[in-house]
Design a protein around this motif. Sequence first.
Motif, PDB file in Angstrom:
ATOM      1  N   GLU A   1       0.827  -1.206   0.000  1.00  0.00           N
ATOM      2  CA  GLU A   1       0.000   0.000   0.000  1.00  0.00           C
ATOM      3  C   GLU A   1       0.865   1.261   0.000  1.00  0.00           C
ATOM      4  N   GLY A   2       1.891   1.284   0.853  1.00  0.00           N
ATOM      5  CA  GLY A   2       2.703   2.482   0.987  1.00  0.00           C
ATOM      6  C   GLY A   2       3.652   2.730  -0.173  1.00  0.00           C
ATOM      7  N   MET A   3       4.196   1.647  -0.767  1.00  0.00           N
ATOM      8  CA  MET A   3       5.226   1.814  -1.796  1.00  0.00           C
ATOM      9  C   MET A   3       4.712   1.647  -3.222  1.00  0.00           C
ATOM     10  N   VAL A   4       3.563   0.986  -3.396  1.00  0.00           N
ATOM     11  CA  VAL A   4       3.086   0.712  -4.755  1.00  0.00           C
ATOM     12  C   VAL A   4       1.681   1.263  -4.996  1.00  0.00           C
ATOM     13  N   LEU A   5       0.710   0.783  -4.217  1.00  0.00           N
ATOM     14  CA  LEU A   5      -0.691   1.081  -4.519  1.00  0.00           C
ATOM     15  C   LEU A   5      -1.025   2.565  -4.341  1.00  0.00           C
ATOM     16  N   THR A   6      -0.737   3.117  -3.167  1.00  0.00           N
ATOM     17  CA  THR A   6      -1.097   4.516  -2.921  1.00  0.00           C
ATOM     18  C   THR A   6      -0.328   5.483  -3.825  1.00  0.00           C
ATOM     19  N   PRO A   7       1.018   5.364  -3.978  1.00  0.00           N
ATOM     20  CA  PRO A   7       1.697   6.279  -4.905  1.00  0.00           C
ATOM     21  C   PRO A   7       1.213   6.146  -6.348  1.00  0.00           C
ATOM     22  N   LEU A   8       0.881   4.916  -6.768  1.00  0.00           N
ATOM     23  CA  LEU A   8       0.479   4.701  -8.161  1.00  0.00           C
ATOM     24  C   LEU A   8      -0.954   5.130  -8.428  1.00  0.00           C
ATOM     25  N   LEU A   9      -1.874   4.823  -7.501  1.00  0.00           N
ATOM     26  CA  LEU A   9      -3.294   5.041  -7.745  1.00  0.00           C
ATOM     27  C   LEU A   9      -3.841   6.325  -7.130  1.00  0.00           C
ATOM     28  N   VAL A  10      -3.250   6.781  -6.036  1.00  0.00           N
ATOM     29  CA  VAL A  10      -3.767   7.959  -5.343  1.00  0.00           C
ATOM     30  C   VAL A  10      -2.837   9.149  -5.480  1.00  0.00           C
ATOM     31  N   GLY A  11      -1.552   8.926  -5.247  1.00  0.00           N
ATOM     32  CA  GLY A  11      -0.604  10.030  -5.284  1.00  0.00           C
ATOM     33  C   GLY A  11      -0.692  10.873  -4.021  1.00  0.00           C
ATOM     34  N   ASP A  12      -0.207  12.105  -4.116  1.00  0.00           N
ATOM     35  CA  ASP A  12      -0.188  12.986  -2.940  1.00  0.00           C
ATOM     36  C   ASP A  12      -1.173  14.139  -3.074  1.00  0.00           C
ATOM     37  N   ARG A  13      -2.216  13.959  -3.915  1.00  0.00           N
ATOM     38  CA  ARG A  13      -3.129  15.067  -4.185  1.00  0.00           C
ATOM     39  C   ARG A  13      -4.359  15.071  -3.300  1.00  0.00           C
ATOM     40  N   ILE A  14      -4.555  14.034  -2.522  1.00  0.00           N
ATOM     41  CA  ILE A  14      -5.850  13.885  -1.865  1.00  0.00           C
ATOM     42  C   ILE A  14      -6.095  14.951  -0.804  1.00  0.00           C
ATOM     43  N   GLY A  15      -5.099  15.230   0.051  1.00  0.00           N
ATOM     44  CA  GLY A  15      -5.226  16.329   0.988  1.00  0.00           C
ATOM     45  C   GLY A  15      -6.242  16.140   2.093  1.00  0.00           C
ATOM     46  N   LEU A  16      -6.749  14.926   2.287  1.00  0.00           N
ATOM     47  CA  LEU A  16      -7.724  14.663   3.349  1.00  0.00           C
ATOM     48  C   LEU A  16      -7.022  13.974   4.509  1.00  0.00           C
ATOM     49  N   HIS A  17      -7.010  14.638   5.656  1.00  0.00           N
ATOM     50  CA  HIS A  17      -6.399  14.050   6.843  1.00  0.00           C
ATOM     51  C   HIS A  17      -7.256  12.876   7.317  1.00  0.00           C
ATOM     52  N   PRO A  18      -6.631  11.810   7.849  1.00  0.00           N
ATOM     53  CA  PRO A  18      -7.418  10.671   8.339  1.00  0.00           C
ATOM     54  C   PRO A  18      -8.510  11.053   9.327  1.00  0.00           C
ATOM     55  N   VAL A  19      -8.216  12.001  10.217  1.00  0.00           N
ATOM     56  CA  VAL A  19      -9.235  12.445  11.175  1.00  0.00           C
ATOM     57  C   VAL A  19     -10.395  13.122  10.448  1.00  0.00           C
ATOM     58  N   ALA A  20     -10.077  13.884   9.396  1.00  0.00           N
ATOM     59  CA  ALA A  20     -11.135  14.535   8.612  1.00  0.00           C
ATOM     60  C   ALA A  20     -12.008  13.500   7.918  1.00  0.00           C
ATOM     61  N   VAL A  21     -11.400  12.398   7.451  1.00  0.00           N
ATOM     62  CA  VAL A  21     -12.171  11.337   6.810  1.00  0.00           C
ATOM     63  C   VAL A  21     -13.143  10.703   7.806  1.00  0.00           C
ATOM     64  N   ILE A  22     -12.645  10.385   9.006  1.00  0.00           N
ATOM     65  CA  ILE A  22     -13.497   9.772  10.033  1.00  0.00           C
ATOM     66  C   ILE A  22     -14.638  10.715  10.411  1.00  0.00           C
ATOM     67  N   PHE A  23     -14.294  11.978  10.641  1.00  0.00           N
ATOM     68  CA  PHE A  23     -15.317  12.946  11.047  1.00  0.00           C
ATOM     69  C   PHE A  23     -16.351  13.145   9.950  1.00  0.00           C
ATOM     70  N   ALA A  24     -15.909  13.210   8.687  1.00  0.00           N
ATOM     71  CA  ALA A  24     -16.831  13.427   7.580  1.00  0.00           C
ATOM     72  C   ALA A  24     -17.826  12.279   7.467  1.00  0.00           C
ATOM     73  N   ILE A  25     -17.348  11.044   7.577  1.00  0.00           N
ATOM     74  CA  ILE A  25     -18.239   9.887   7.456  1.00  0.00           C
ATOM     75  C   ILE A  25     -19.244   9.855   8.601  1.00  0.00           C
TER      76      ILE A  25
END
Length: 359
Positions: free
Chosen positions: A285-309
Amino acid sequence: MTYTQRWFLLSMLVLIGILIYLLKPILSPFLVGMILAYLGDPIADRLEAKGMSRTLAVITVFIVLSLVFGILLLIFIPLLAGQIKTLIHQLPIWAAWLEENAFPWVYQHLGVDPESLKVNNVTRHIVSKWQTAGNLLTPILKSATDSGVAIITALTNLFLIPVVTFYLLRDWDVMTAKVGSLLPRNLEPVVAKLALECDEVLGAFLKGQLVVMLCLGIIYAAGLWLVGLQFAIIIGLTAGLASIVPYMGFIVGIGIALVAAVFQFDTWLPFVGVVVVFMVGQALEGMVLTPLLVGDRIGLHPVAVIFAILAGGQLFGFVGVLLALPIAAVIMVLLRHLKDIYTLSALYHANQQPITPDE
């Protein structure tokens, strides 16, 4: 933005919020269709660029996605149903093991009386509920039969999702162009820039993170199955779903898997295998999947994701859960721009001269 435009846009936002709140019982199929259309639009655009008509490109995407979804259901549903059935039969055995082994150990080494925590009563209650779970199907079916309207509504929603997805996907570019043409001309460049940034964030999350979750679920389930864990599919898919929040899937998955391994294995080697599976999944996830499929553009903090849901679910139910992350991503983009505006304003600089953008 003029004074009139500000009030008009604010009124529109309030009106849209009220309509979503009032119409939330019927919005689910439309929101699911909109998300699916958003995910499929880039693929349809590529096929269209290669010479296909828009309708043919949409039909191709629709058929391929339907086949993939159908195959996944045919593969996983029987396996998942079998593991759930096994889990129901195993719960009484696990509860007995806890009472005979774990609770005495806790009392002997930690001095905590399980009776004081009423743990035994909780486990007996859970076991009794699971034992009667098989008998719950009859009243549920009877209730559903008595409520013909509920059945018709559920079937209508299931039918509407593919229909709404198809038409939204076919007319997606036309609709976005029309919305852009209706914007006030002085605001259109700014809104277009914000929309592009929001699209990058949403694309990174919806088109990337969801694929990462699916890949991790398959990796965890396959790895735990190779280890020999009895509930590999349930645990793997649970860990994959929990991966919507970074590191949450790893923590939840390895915790549940190790607990399940305690009840199943007598040797230490499977425990090592469980740890290796989740370490490999986390590394991929850290070395292949996230850099390849997500990149660094998401800008959503994990706490923000939990709170939003949680906030979306609390305010609007299932519709709110569907809207939570897209709205949170848009809000994050807007907050970044508001921060820039605020740091250039007289409100931030107090008695100092405010800084103009050119400076």
